[in-house]
Enzyme design. Sequence first.
Site, PDB file in Angstrom:
ATOM      1  N   TYR A 140     -74.037 -25.773 -56.364  1.00 61.75           N
ATOM      2  CA  TYR A 140     -72.805 -26.200 -55.709  1.00 61.75           C
ATOM      3  C   TYR A 140     -73.061 -26.513 -54.232  1.00 61.75           C
ATOM      4  CZ  TYR A 140     -68.050 -25.748 -53.835  1.00 61.75           C
ATOM      5  OH  TYR A 140     -66.868 -25.949 -53.179  1.00 61.75           O
TER       6      TYR A 140
ATOM      7  N   LYS B 263     -73.325 -30.245 -52.203  1.00 60.72           N
ATOM      8  CA  LYS B 263     -72.455 -30.564 -51.071  1.00 60.72           C
ATOM      9  C   LYS B 263     -73.267 -31.077 -49.886  1.00 60.72           C
ATOM     10  CE  LYS B 263     -69.049 -27.846 -50.009  1.00 60.72           C
ATOM     11  NZ  LYS B 263     -68.182 -26.699 -49.736  1.00 60.72           N
TER      12      LYS B 263
ATOM     13  N   ILE C 209     -59.456 -22.818 -51.421  1.00 60.82           N
ATOM     14  CA  ILE C 209     -58.139 -23.453 -51.430  1.00 60.82           C
ATOM     15  C   ILE C 209     -57.196 -22.643 -52.320  1.00 60.82           C
ATOM     16  CG2 ILE C 209     -56.841 -25.563 -51.948  1.00 60.82           C
ATOM     17  CD1 ILE C 209     -58.844 -25.794 -49.589  1.00 60.82           C
TER      18      ILE C 209
END
Length: 185
Positions: free
Chosen positions: A8, A12, A38
Amino acid sequence: MQRPNTLYGISKVFGELLGNYYQEKFGLDVRGLRLPGIISWKTEPLAGTTDYAVAIFYGAIRDKRYTCYLRSDTRLPMMYMPDCIKSIIDLAEADSSDLIHHTDFNVSAFSVTPLELSNAVASRVPGFVIDYDIDPLRQNIADSWPDSLNDDAAREEWNWRPTYDLDLMTDDMLENLNIKLNHKA
């Protein structure tokens, strides 16, 4: 220099480097954000490391209890979904001549621990309790992340300012989830 050790994180950074390459080499207007965890009431949590921050609200409303898989003192940067959307729009609308950075803007709103979040929920949901059953995998991931994000570049280059803090987010989450789940507020 950032050296992530998960697929991950690696993907990015790869995306940021690729965007910077196209911006520098060909003048392509590439912009990107580094988002914290989030929090949103619209989608139920799955199994992500920061999903406890959404699951706690579902547990509070459905059962007045939640079992957290992270330690109570695990501080992570978070943002409420309306601020996430706002940050994307604000960056998209920023004048490119004001930007020094392009694909690597940190944005954040607040950093919180499971204990702090559970206290905010408990102050609004009488009888709510939290306990802990630590998941070593997710705890190790959380321990490898920063406990806050420095978003000075976003604040300086395109005037980023979040709207929601922990209290405003908690109030809005509970209000919207109570409606969604057909409970009285």
